[in-house]
Design an enzyme around this catalytic site. Structure first.
Site, mmCIF file in Angstrom:
data_model
loop_
_atom_site.group_PDB
_atom_site.id
_atom_site.type_symbol
_atom_site.label_atom_id
_atom_site.label_comp_id
_atom_site.label_asym_id
_atom_site.label_seq_id
_atom_site.Cartn_x
_atom_site.Cartn_y
_atom_site.Cartn_z
ATOM 1 N NE ARG A 190 -1.556 9.709 -10.613
ATOM 2 C CZ ARG A 190 -0.875 8.654 -10.260
ATOM 3 N NH1 ARG A 190 -0.673 7.686 -11.105
ATOM 4 N NH2 ARG A 190 -0.361 8.576 -9.051
ATOM 5 N N GLY A 218 5.507 6.425 -3.573
ATOM 6 C CA GLY A 218 6.936 6.135 -3.398
ATOM 7 C C GLY A 218 7.776 7.398 -3.331
ATOM 8 C CE LYS A 269 5.036 -6.019 8.458
ATOM 9 N NZ LYS A 269 5.590 -7.007 7.549
ATOM 10 N N GLY A 287 -0.565 6.487 -0.418
ATOM 11 C CA GLY A 287 -1.845 5.910 -0.848
ATOM 12 C C GLY A 287 -2.843 5.740 0.274
#
Ligand code: AMP
Length: 402
Positions: free
Chosen positions: A36, A378, A198, A355
């Site tokens: 990063r 996210g 899920k 991820g």
């Protein structure tokens, strides 16, 4: 969407207040992966060379109080940052007070200042306008270079963008360009691969994608729920019986929009979930009562590969099976290799994110071959859902003022 880009602006002698994401992994206070920092610095070096003065803001971890616990200090990133930027980096042990403002004014052209962890101030996550106004005093132009934080309306990502002329940094531009190409104006046929545990965690993603793309391949635990809704026995497989109505709605939306849904028609089942366990290949409608579905089978893989064969845009989020535990990684790894090969041959643009997906591509050894791999978990998912990210919306609004 018209967002100003810092690379197009005159930056000489300007204090660029840059929101970075330097939230790197650490162990015992040492950085274990500088990716990063290195990628951020790569985009900043040309700006420094053009005479910009960098004031760098970042968060690190989730400190629970604003008392400085040195494990949350970002001072330890300074050597790696200085090396990557190629200039010494000064440090302000607060991120917003008079002393930080003075330090920001002491910068000469081509110099950099790093400010202490934003999240040590509760105003950051509260998107507090007062805190944002304090931050605004540190710069002449606000630069957001942290796509991974753009789904959060925090002071340094949202309120601040409305207080200064604002622009997107090089990394943010790269990410928006790659994602926009893949979802807003995809080359057709466009195919998404959506896997993972899920259905319930990706309802909005599936609904959005089936309305925008030509085909969606569904894998992993979420495919089990689709198969269950079609009447397949599940044995001990991970599945969500309470999501049958969701599955039906997704199917309805796909049908209305002409999006083909592809499920594994053949699966790998096992009686034990452990590395090296015996996998049995079976029809997707024949899972034994004492076994669980842990991967897509070889015929399903071939069928998925033929869907990719015609694709010109490939979007990927989530593994096709329990890929962390071999041999249940086969379908994920092989399909990743097919997507990578199509990209290498110039037939398709491929964008992957999340991820687990990044980990799966690393396992397959093909991360470098994808057109773009987003590490923003996210924010990437919210973008796949078609949501407006607050950090991007704020830049959009601010562009006119810049
Ligand atoms: P997600 O975070 O929703 O992308 O889910 C990723 C996780 O789903 C990984 O840890 C996989 O091991 C898991 N997963 C995928 N397929 C299956 C499956 N058939 N049974 C159990 N876990 C699965």
């Amino acid at each position: 969407m018209s967002i100003a880009r810092i690379s197009d602006m005159d930056v000489a002698g300007k204090r660029l207040l840059v929101r970075a994401d330097l939230n790197v992994p650490t162990e015992g206070g040492r950085i274990t992966d500088t990716t990063r920092i290195d990628r951020f610095a790569e985009g900043m070096r040309p700006l420094l060379a053009r005479g910009a003065r960098l004031v760098i803001l970042t968060h690190f971890g989730r400190p629970e109080s604003n008392e400085l616990d040195s494990s949350y200090s970002v001072d330890k990133f300074r050597p790696a940052l200085a090396e990557a930027l190629g200039v010494p980096v000064r440090f302000s042990d607060v991120c917003a007070d008079e002393s930080a403002v003075i330090l920001s004014h002491q910068l000469a052209n081509g110099e950099a200042l790093l400010c202490e962890n934003l999240r040590l101030n509760p105003g950051e996550t509260a998107n507090d306008p007062g805190f944002a106004a304090q931050l605004a005093r540190l710069g002449d132009i606000f630069v957001n270079d942290a796509f991974s934080c753009a789904h959060r309306a925090h002071a340094s990502t949202e309120a601040l963008a409305r207080l200064l002329p604002a622009a997107a940094g090089p990394l943010l531009v790269e990410e928006l360009d790659a994602l926009g190409t893949a979802l807003d104006a995809p080359r057709r046929p466009s195919v998404a691969i959506v896997g993972g545990a899920k259905v319930s965690s990706k309802i909005a993603v599936l609904k959005n994608l089936v309305q925008r793309l030509d085909a969606v391949i569904i894998g992993g635990g979420m495919a089990n729920t689709f198969l269950f809704a079609d009447g397949a026995p599940m044995g001990k497989s991970l599945h969500e019986p309470d999501q049958i109505a969701t599955v039906r709605e997704i199917r309805r939306l796909a049908e209305t929009s002409g999006c083909a849904l592809h499920l594994p028609q053949e699966v790998v089942v096992a009686r034990e979930f452990r590395a090296g366990a015996d996998g049995l290949i079976t029809d997707a409608f024949a899972c034994p009562p004492d076994a669980m579905i842990l991967d897509a089978g070889p015929e399903a893989l071939t069928a998925f590969q033929s869907v990719l064969d015609g694709a010109r845009t490939i979007l990927w989020n989530g593994p096709l099976g329990a890929f962390e535990v071999p041999p249940f990684d086969v379908a994920t790894v092989e399909l990743a290799r097919s997507a990578a090969a199509r990209t290498r041959q110039g037939h398709a643009v491929s964008v992957a994110g999340g991820g687990d997906t990044v980990a799966a591509l690393n396992t397959a050894g093909v991360t470098q071959d994808f057109t773009y791999v987003s590490t923003a978990g996210g924010a990437f998912l919210e973008w796949l859902e078609g949501r407006t990210l607050p950090g991007i919306a704020a830049l959009n609004g601010a562009a006119a003022a810049a």
